[in-house]
Design a protein around this motif. Structure first.
Motif, PDB file in Angstrom:
ATOM      1  N   ASP A 111       0.852  -1.192   0.000  1.00  0.00           N
ATOM      2  CA  ASP A 111       0.000   0.000   0.000  1.00  0.00           C
ATOM      3  C   ASP A 111       0.889   1.244   0.000  1.00  0.00           C
ATOM      4  OD1 ASP A 111       0.891   0.432   2.608  1.00  0.00           O
ATOM      5  OD2 ASP A 111      -0.828  -0.591   3.481  1.00  0.00           O
ATOM      6  N   GLU A 112       0.256   2.391  -0.074  1.00  0.00           N
ATOM      7  CA  GLU A 112       0.996   3.641  -0.228  1.00  0.00           C
ATOM      8  C   GLU A 112       1.837   3.992   0.999  1.00  0.00           C
ATOM      9  OE1 GLU A 112       1.407   5.904  -2.760  1.00  0.00           O
ATOM     10  OE2 GLU A 112       0.578   4.321  -4.001  1.00  0.00           O
ATOM     11  N   SER A 113       1.530   3.420   2.162  1.00  0.00           N
ATOM     12  CA  SER A 113       2.286   3.764   3.362  1.00  0.00           C
ATOM     13  C   SER A 113       3.759   3.399   3.228  1.00  0.00           C
ATOM     14  CB  SER A 113       1.693   3.076   4.593  1.00  0.00           C
ATOM     15  OG  SER A 113       1.694   1.678   4.437  1.00  0.00           O
ATOM     16  N   LEU A 114       4.050   2.367   2.456  1.00  0.00           N
ATOM     17  CA  LEU A 114       5.442   1.965   2.276  1.00  0.00           C
ATOM     18  C   LEU A 114       6.250   2.998   1.493  1.00  0.00           C
ATOM     19  CD1 LEU A 114       5.299  -1.873   1.546  1.00  0.00           C
ATOM     20  CD2 LEU A 114       6.127  -0.732   3.589  1.00  0.00           C
ATOM     21  N   ARG A 115       5.570   3.802   0.707  1.00  0.00           N
ATOM     22  CA  ARG A 115       6.278   4.777  -0.132  1.00  0.00           C
ATOM     23  C   ARG A 115       7.068   5.759   0.741  1.00  0.00           C
ATOM     24  NH1 ARG A 115       5.204   6.438  -5.450  1.00  0.00           N
ATOM     25  NH2 ARG A 115       3.142   5.439  -5.397  1.00  0.00           N
ATOM     26  N   THR A 116       6.489   6.173   1.849  1.00  0.00           N
ATOM     27  CA  THR A 116       7.154   7.137   2.726  1.00  0.00           C
ATOM     28  C   THR A 116       7.939   6.470   3.851  1.00  0.00           C
ATOM     29  OG1 THR A 116       5.122   7.330   4.029  1.00  0.00           O
ATOM     30  CG2 THR A 116       5.468   8.942   2.275  1.00  0.00           C
ATOM     31  N   LEU A 117       7.555   5.253   4.227  1.00  0.00           N
ATOM     32  CA  LEU A 117       8.199   4.621   5.371  1.00  0.00           C
ATOM     33  C   LEU A 117       9.439   3.808   5.008  1.00  0.00           C
ATOM     34  CD1 LEU A 117       5.057   3.457   7.386  1.00  0.00           C
ATOM     35  CD2 LEU A 117       6.546   5.391   7.870  1.00  0.00           C
ATOM     36  N   LEU A 118       9.488   3.254   3.818  1.00  0.00           N
ATOM     37  CA  LEU A 118      10.632   2.421   3.451  1.00  0.00           C
ATOM     38  C   LEU A 118      11.950   3.199   3.336  1.00  0.00           C
ATOM     39  CD1 LEU A 118       9.483  -0.277   0.856  1.00  0.00           C
ATOM     40  CD2 LEU A 118      10.415  -0.619   3.138  1.00  0.00           C
ATOM     41  N   PRO A 119      11.968   4.375   2.738  1.00  0.00           N
ATOM     42  CA  PRO A 119      13.246   5.093   2.623  1.00  0.00           C
ATOM     43  C   PRO A 119      13.865   5.376   3.990  1.00  0.00           C
ATOM     44  CG  PRO A 119      11.601   6.051   1.176  1.00  0.00           C
ATOM     45  CD  PRO A 119      10.873   5.079   2.064  1.00  0.00           C
ATOM     46  N   VAL A 120      15.200   5.363   4.060  1.00  0.00           N
ATOM     47  CA  VAL A 120      15.920   5.618   5.303  1.00  0.00           C
ATOM     48  C   VAL A 120      16.812   6.837   5.110  1.00  0.00           C
ATOM     49  CG1 VAL A 120      15.881   3.197   5.989  1.00  0.00           C
ATOM     50  CG2 VAL A 120      17.787   4.049   4.613  1.00  0.00           C
TER      51      VAL A 120
END
Length: 428
Positions: A111-120
């Motif tokens: 889902d779209e939540s991974l778009r902002t949470l995956l980057p470190v």
């Protein structure tokens, strides 16, 4: 260790969503470009990748499941809480019980939540193990709590490695995001069935909003044929609190990097760690605490028990930014060597760029006190019992600090069994 098996696995399991595939492909390219660290890299000076490279670990291609008896044998008595069970890096729905606020996100149906949470952060962009995890994870655990929400009971993340036909690597991703004043307790456990020849590569990202609190228990107790690499990346907002209890007693070779960023005033971090090695075991703990704002506090206490030809590495770094006045930080690492063949490399560090701060750090290395051993033996204890009692007392400071009595009791039992098997000499 060749990148070819990872590139082959990536090509064999494409992700339908274009934006997820783009993130994963970029991560694999960074991993290939950076390659694996060597002892010429300062952060890996005391931890050689040679033993890991010899195994030729390959990404797992098929899912594995646990039967009821196997799962029961791995559970901690008295720790009957909701849990998510991962087997060889893949979610096992049948063995799991998920409460509200916790869900599993598949890379193939992200889902779209991974778009902002995956980057470190950029500091970790070139980390080969984090990039391999991003490129190859299949299932991710997401623990998200909205503002003013509290998990009524602790939640357990249990990762199990099971034997396969060849040495395998498992990728586990966990993302924790707590809203303003949210509160949760996470128990993260890594275990393995006997004979599991594996490399576990885990990444846990923690985002704490203002006033949020996470109590995080991490127990690495994998089979002694296993290898383990872990990354815990913590970002804290104002008045948030991160309490870590990190225990490492398993695996033949393990490395954990724990990085905490205190980004706003009032943020507090507490890092507690206990590690025990024997025979040829190797454990490496690298911790980093960055005080990036005024009025932030941190406490860190790590203790190690080393016997046989076991080796441990501790590198704890505390950084205080130029404007981070009124920082209050204390760090200590204490080690107990039980045999002439055991070795510890400890390096506590302070980097302070601000005035008006209160910071302290230190390390100790010692052996069992001969007078204390003599006293206990003069009171009727044999050499082994006296030794177990003194080593247990050294560990108890951290064991008794665990917030869950069931976990503390389990750890005392495991450490007691380990200490009785240690091979260091005891003088009569």
């Amino acid at each position: 260790m060749s990148m070819a098996p990872y590139r082959e696995a990536f090509a064999a399991y494409p992700t339908p969503q274009a934006w997820v595939q783009t993130i994963k492909e970029a991560a694999l390219q960074r991993a290939s470009a950076s390659g694996y660290p060597t002892t010429r890299d300062e952060a890996w000076k005391y931890t050689s990748m040679a033993a890991l490279e010899k195994r030729g670990f390959k990404p797992v291609a098929s899912e594995a499941k646990l039967d009821t008896a196997e799962l029961a044998s791995l559970l901690i008595p008295g720790l009957d809480y909701p849990r998510a069970v991962f087997v060889n890096g893949r979610f096992d729905a049948k063995s799991s019980r998920l409460p509200k606020g916790i869900r599993i996100v598949s890379a193939r149906a992200a889902d779209e939540s991974l778009r902002t949470l995956l980057p470190v952060s950029k500091l970790w962009e070139d980390d080969v193990f984090l990039n391999l995890n991003t490129a190859l994870f299949q299932d991710a655990l997401m623990l998200e709590l909205s503002a003013d929400t509290r998990l009524d009971v602790p939640f357990e993340l249990l990762h199990v490695s099971v034997p396969g036909s060849e040495p395998a690597s498992h990728q586990l991703r966990c993302i924790v995001k707590l809203g303003t004043h949210a509160d949760a307790t996470l128990v993260e456990r890594y275990v393995g069935l006997a004979g599991a020849k594996h490399l576990t590569n885990s990444v846990v990202q923690v985002h704490l909003d203002a006033g949020a609190k996470l109590t995080h228990l991490r127990l690495q107790d994998e089979d002694t044929q296993g290898f383990h690499v872990g990354r815990i990346l913590v970002q804290q907002a104002a008045d948030s609190s991160y309490i870590s209890h990190n225990v490492q007693i398993g695996a033949a070779w393990s490395r954990l990097d724990l990085a905490v960023d205190l980004e706003a005033a009032g943020a507090h971090a507490e890092l507690n760690g206990l590690y025990a090695v024997n025979d040829q075991q190797h454990v490496d703990n690298h911790t980093s605490i960055k005080h990036a704002a005024p009025h932030t506090t941190s406490r860190e206490l790590y203790r190690g028990i080393l016997d046989g030809h076991g080796r441990a590495v501790f590198n704890g770094k505390v950084q205080v930014a130029k404007h981070a006045v009124k920082t209050d930080s204390a760090q200590a690492n204490h080690n107990l060597l039980l045999s002439p063949g055991a070795e510890i490399d400890t390096k506590p560090e302070l980097e302070i760029y601000a005035d008006d701060v209160k910071c302290a750090h230190g390390a100790t290395i010692g052996q069992l006190d001969e007078q204390q051993l003599f006293y206990l033996r003069s009171r009727g204890l044999d050499a082994d019992a006296a030794r177990v009692l003194l080593v247990g007392a050294f560990a108890e400071r951290l064991v008794s600090a665990l917030p869950l009595p069931a976990v503390a009791a389990h750890l005392r039992q495991r450490l007691g069994a380990s200490i009785r098997q240690l091979n260091g000499p005891v003088k009569p």
